[in-house]
Design an enzyme around this catalytic site. Structure first.
Site, PDB file in Angstrom:
ATOM      1  CE  LYS A   1      -4.366  -1.445   0.146  1.00 62.78           C
ATOM      2  NZ  LYS A   1      -5.390  -1.013  -0.812  1.00 62.78           N
TER       3      LYS A   1
ATOM      4  CB  SER B   1      -0.864  -8.269  -1.243  1.00 63.62           C
ATOM      5  OG  SER B   1      -1.845  -8.917  -0.443  1.00 63.62           O
TER       6      SER B   1
END
Length: 409
Positions: free
Chosen positions: A61, A311
């Site tokens: 992110k 992720s």
């Protein structure tokens, strides 16, 4: 309430992703690519893990958040930024803002894990707890933006964010140029869209597979309808991909460039997280483990070499404990049995001796002596055992029956 502008609706190009890569130089880590012998044997081709769980803030992110905030005009930076998130996006915005000298306010649900709240504050954000679910938190952040003039930083529905996330795709091609399939988890779709833009522009032969949790799979019905549609009650342990509606910008890219969207169950997510921990020695959150879950669910469906994008690794310790137990149960490594035995001194010790002989580890024992279904000299015992897998579970059950015990369940 809408914050969409003409800029936010523009397409994302390879040049955008390359520009983001230059911008992120020295900011985001080029994360490691680790081979997995176990998954390679399972799939029948090389499988590599792209370790964004080792990125700064513990997830990808930071990439998109930094590119988005760095692209703000001076007057926009002066007004500050605001975001809403249960964890990963919050930390990405907080660190990116601090690095760029921009004040950030992050709204988080009241039930957000304490480690994520603490980390977001440590990265420099002003944290405000509001609402019980992310939708309530998102609404509060949008209202704050309207009242104060702070720029709302969307977690996935903006071209700059998608371009930042797309740098993962450029790194994959540099680290594994022979890749044939990339598997990536999907919530709103920003990461998958960014990777698809970068990879398909350079290697259109590479297959991009998105993975969603069954209980929060907003893309299959949206793709079928040709437009983003909302799920009423998305539910999954994988909060990083627990999104009820695709973003409009990533939806268009996913529909055009992502070859397939698969779904995985909670059991498969748990097993994948456990595999990452045991076999790869990597701490991965459930959302980050979703590509591994897809490989475990259908290993023959992926042409290799395969790259699975891990992720994120921001998993709450309490959730980790629950997920690991769930994963072990899903793999047949926990066994719960109820049986009846004679209620006399030494009976339990004899039972435990039988279990010890077959190498079953007793985690918990409970007695019931007052059930009207029991005979005068009977007791019912429930045991929770740690085993070595399904075959061992069968062996334990047979040993109990051979020893004369009546196994109820």
């Amino acid at each position: 309430m809408s914050y969409r502008t003409a800029d936010s609706l523009r397409s994302v190009t390879l040049d955008d992703v390359r520009g983001a890569q230059k911008m992120l130089s020295g900011i985001a880590r080029v994360t490691a690519m680790e081979g997995s012998r176990h998954l390679s044997q399972l799939v029948g081709a090389p499988v590599h893990l792209k370790c964004e769980n080792l990125q700064r803030t513990g997830s990808f992110k930071l990439r998109g958040a930094y590119v988005r905030i760095a692209g703000l005009l001076p007057e926009e930076r002066a007004a500050g930024v605001v975001a809403a998130s249960a964890g990963n996006h919050a930390q990405g915005v907080a660190l990116a803002s601090s690095l760029l000298g921009v004040h950030s306010t992050v709204f988080m649900p009241k039930g957000a894990p304490l480690p994520k709240i603490s980390a977001t504050r440590d990265y420099g954000a002003e944290v405000r707890l509001h609402g019980q679910v992310v939708d309530e938190t998102l609404h509060a952040a949008q209202e704050y933006a309207a009242e104060t003039g702070a720029v709302f930083i969307h977690p996935f529905d903006h071209p700059d964010v998608i371009a930042g996330q797309g740098t993962v795709g450029l790194e994959i091609l540099e680290q594994c140029p022979e890749v044939r399939t990339i598997v990536v988890g999907m919530g709103g779709g920003g990461l998958a869209a960014g990777i698809a833009v970068a990879v398909k522009a350079l290697r259109p032969d590479v297959r991009i597979v998105g993975v969603q949790a069954e209980g929060a799979a907003c893309y299959p019905p949206s793709l079928a309808a040709g437009r983003p549609v909302s799920l009423e009650n998305p539910a999954t342990m994988a909060d990083g991909i627990k999104v009820g509606r695709p973003g409009l910008v990533p939806f268009g890219i996913v529909g055009e460039l992502v070859d397939e969207v698969r779904t995985v169950s909670e059991d498969q997510l748990s097993a994948a997280l456990l595999l990452c921990l045991e076999r790869a020695k990597l701490v991965v959150e459930p959302a980050g483990a979703s590509p591994v879950a897809a490989l475990l669910a259908a290993p023959d469906a992926f042409e290799g070499p395969v790259v699975a994008v891990l992720s994120g690794g921001n998993v709450d310790p309490v959730l980790m404990q629950r997920v690991l137990r769930h994963g072990m149960a899903a793999q047949g490594r926990y066994l719960a049995v109820r049986l009846r035995l004679t209620d006399r001194p030494g009976a339990l010790a004899t039972l435990l001796g039988v279990l010890s002989a077959v190498d079953a580890n007793v985690l918990d024992v409970s007695h019931v002596r007052t059930d009207p279904r029991l005979g005068l000299t009977e007791a019912e015992v429930e045991l929770h055992l740690e085993t070595k897998g399904p075959a061992h579970c069968t062996e334990v059950g047979q040993s109990l029956r051979d020893a004369g015990y009546t196994v109820i369940g």
